[in-house]
Design a protein around this motif. Structure first.
Motif, short mmCIF file in Angstrom:
data_model
loop_
_atom_site.label_atom_id
_atom_site.label_comp_id
_atom_site.label_asym_id
_atom_site.label_seq_id
_atom_site.Cartn_x
_atom_site.Cartn_y
_atom_site.Cartn_z
N ALA A 187 1.00 -1.16 0.06
CA ALA A 187 0.08 -0.01 -0.02
C ALA A 187 0.82 1.19 0.02
O ALA A 187 0.42 2.40 -0.47
CB ALA A 187 -0.87 -0.05 1.28
N VAL A 188 2.11 1.35 0.71
CA VAL A 188 2.90 2.59 0.83
C VAL A 188 3.36 2.76 -0.82
O VAL A 188 3.32 3.93 -1.00
CB VAL A 188 3.99 2.27 1.92
N HIS A 189 3.61 1.73 -1.43
CA HIS A 189 4.31 2.08 -2.92
C HIS A 189 3.27 2.44 -3.72
O HIS A 189 3.55 2.96 -4.61
CB HIS A 189 5.04 0.90 -3.08
N LYS A 190 1.96 1.95 -3.65
CA LYS A 190 0.85 2.06 -4.59
C LYS A 190 0.67 3.81 -4.20
O LYS A 190 0.37 4.41 -5.22
CB LYS A 190 -0.52 1.33 -4.19
N ARG A 191 0.54 4.17 -2.90
CA ARG A 191 0.28 5.65 -2.42
C ARG A 191 1.41 6.25 -3.11
O ARG A 191 1.13 7.48 -3.99
CB ARG A 191 0.14 5.80 -1.06
N TYR A 192 2.69 6.01 -3.27
CA TYR A 192 3.66 6.64 -3.71
C TYR A 192 3.73 6.87 -5.20
O TYR A 192 3.83 7.90 -5.76
CB TYR A 192 4.97 5.83 -3.35
N LEU A 193 3.18 5.84 -5.99
CA LEU A 193 3.02 5.96 -7.14
C LEU A 193 1.90 6.74 -7.68
O LEU A 193 1.86 7.67 -8.74
CB LEU A 193 2.98 4.62 -7.97
N ARG A 194 0.90 6.86 -6.93
CA ARG A 194 -0.46 7.66 -7.33
C ARG A 194 -0.07 9.11 -6.88
O ARG A 194 -0.56 9.83 -7.54
CB ARG A 194 -1.43 7.39 -6.15
N GLU A 195 1.04 9.38 -5.95
CA GLU A 195 1.54 10.83 -5.78
C GLU A 195 2.52 11.50 -6.70
O GLU A 195 2.64 12.28 -6.93
CB GLU A 195 1.97 10.81 -4.34
N PHE A 196 3.49 10.20 -7.12
CA PHE A 196 4.72 10.70 -7.95
C PHE A 196 4.34 10.75 -9.48
O PHE A 196 4.83 11.63 -9.93
CB PHE A 196 5.73 9.51 -7.58
N ILE A 197 3.50 9.81 -10.15
CA ILE A 197 3.51 9.84 -11.46
C ILE A 197 2.78 11.18 -11.91
O ILE A 197 3.06 11.93 -12.64
CB ILE A 197 2.75 8.54 -11.82
N PRO A 198 1.55 11.32 -11.29
CA PRO A 198 0.85 12.67 -11.76
C PRO A 198 1.71 13.73 -11.58
O PRO A 198 1.59 15.07 -12.59
CB PRO A 198 -0.44 12.90 -10.75
N ALA A 199 2.34 14.05 -10.53
CA ALA A 199 3.17 14.95 -10.12
C ALA A 199 4.53 15.43 -11.14
O ALA A 199 4.90 16.37 -11.74
CB ALA A 199 4.16 14.83 -8.83
N MET A 200 5.00 14.03 -11.56
CA MET A 200 5.82 14.11 -12.89
C MET A 200 5.35 14.47 -14.25
O MET A 200 6.22 15.28 -14.68
CB MET A 200 6.68 12.70 -12.89
N PHE A 201 4.17 14.01 -14.41
CA PHE A 201 3.52 14.58 -15.59
C PHE A 201 3.31 15.94 -15.65
O PHE A 201 3.59 16.67 -16.60
CB PHE A 201 2.19 13.64 -15.85
N ALA A 202 2.87 16.44 -14.46
CA ALA A 202 2.49 17.88 -14.26
C ALA A 202 3.78 18.65 -14.43
O ALA A 202 4.02 19.71 -15.41
CB ALA A 202 2.14 18.42 -12.96
#
Length: 135
Positions: free
Chosen positions: A5-20
């Motif tokens: 769960a901790v890594h899923k949350r990380y990806l949910r936060e990281f990927i949109p921020a990197m696209f932005a």
């Protein structure tokens, strides 16, 4: 391999921020040369910092919420990445002051954070591999 769960949350936060971040860097590169207003240039220059702040937040949160071994791997990777990136840019700075290269300090400075993030990723792969090899 299933993500915790901790890594899923990380990806949910990281990927949109990197696209932005990528979108805002493209916007910056396209509009700053065509903009006359210093105020608008400053706004365009600062916009990519917002998603990077979110990336930093995601990194801190994932490290905080990982287990002890994952935190140890990340700590070693951060140590390797920060010292090698610092050493590399310090060396490059000495070389550019000794040799008359036509490179602006802004062209160099803008690469520090991406290089740090990239070297962290590489160092983390190496450190994690080393820990797995000794199990």
């Amino acid at each position: 391999m299933t993500l915790r769960a901790v890594h899923k949350r990380y990806l949910r936060e990281f990927i949109p921020a990197m696209f932005a971040y990528v979108a805002l860097i493209i916007l910056y590169g396209a509009f700053v040369p065509r903009t006359e207003s210093v105020f608008l240039k400053v706004v365009l220059a600062l916009l990519p910092l917002m998603p990077i702040a979110l990336v930093i937040r995601a990194i801190v949160r994932v490290i905080r919420d990982q287990d002890e071994l994952e935190r140890r791997i990340d700590l070693e990777a951060i140590a390797i990445a920060s010292t090698t990136t610092g050493f590399g840019f310090f060396s490059f700075g000495l070389l550019t002051s000794a040799v008359d290269w036509k490179i602006g300090s802004d062209a160099v400075a803008i690469w520090v954070l991406p290089c740090l993030f990239a070297s962290f990723g590489l160092a983390k792969c190496f450190v994690a591999w080393r820990y797995r090899a000794h199990e």
